[in-house]
Design a protein around this motif. Sequence first.
Motif: not given
Length: 180
Positions: A109-135
Motif C-alpha cells: 500500500g505504499q507504491g513500492i511494488a509499482t516503483a520497483a516495477g517501473r525500474k525493472v521496465l526500464v531494464i527490460a526495455r533498455d538493457q534486455l531489449a525485451l519487446a513485451r512483458l506478460a504477467a
Amino acid sequence: MRPAISLRHPRPDDAAALEALVSDPAVALPTAAIPHPYPPGGAAAHLADLARRQAGGLEHAFAIIAGIAPETAPGTAPLIGMITLRPDIDDGDGRTAELGYVLGRDWWGQGIATAAGRKVLVIARDQLALARLAADVKHDNHRSAAVLHHLGFTETGRRMKHWPARGGMVLVRQFVLNLG
C-alpha cells in the motif's frame, strides 16, 4: 510519502530476510510458486537456484531494497521483496518475458511494488531489449492487478493455469505490456 527503494541482484546473505518475508501466508498464497508453509532453508536453496538461472540467462532477478543500498554494501538495508523477469524462449522471437514480484506485507500500500516495477521496465526495455512483458495474477489478487494497471499493463483475459505451489489449476487474470 513512499520510502526510497533500490534494486540489486539477490545475494546468498538475503536468505534470512527472504525466508521471513515469504513465510507469511498473505504473501505466499497469492503466488504460483511460493509454497506455504515455506520450508526451513528454502530461501537459501531458492537463491542458489536463482543465481544459476540468472547466470544462464533463464531469469533476471532483482532484490527490492528499502533505501539506497549499493551492490557492494552487504547488509546495509533490508530486502523487502523480489521482482523477476523470465524470458519466454517459446514466444517466437525471444523478446517476451514474464514479470513476477513479491513484496513483504509490511510494505504493501505504499507504491513500492509499482516503483520497483517501473525500474525493472526500464531494464527490460533498455538493457534486455525485451519487446513485451506478460504477467498472470490470481483472479482475486486485486492489489497485484492494481500494480500491473499502474505500470501500464492491459488485462487480456482470464484462464485456468497450473500453479504448482497451489496444488493445481487456478483462475488467473492475464496481463500484457508492449515495451517497444
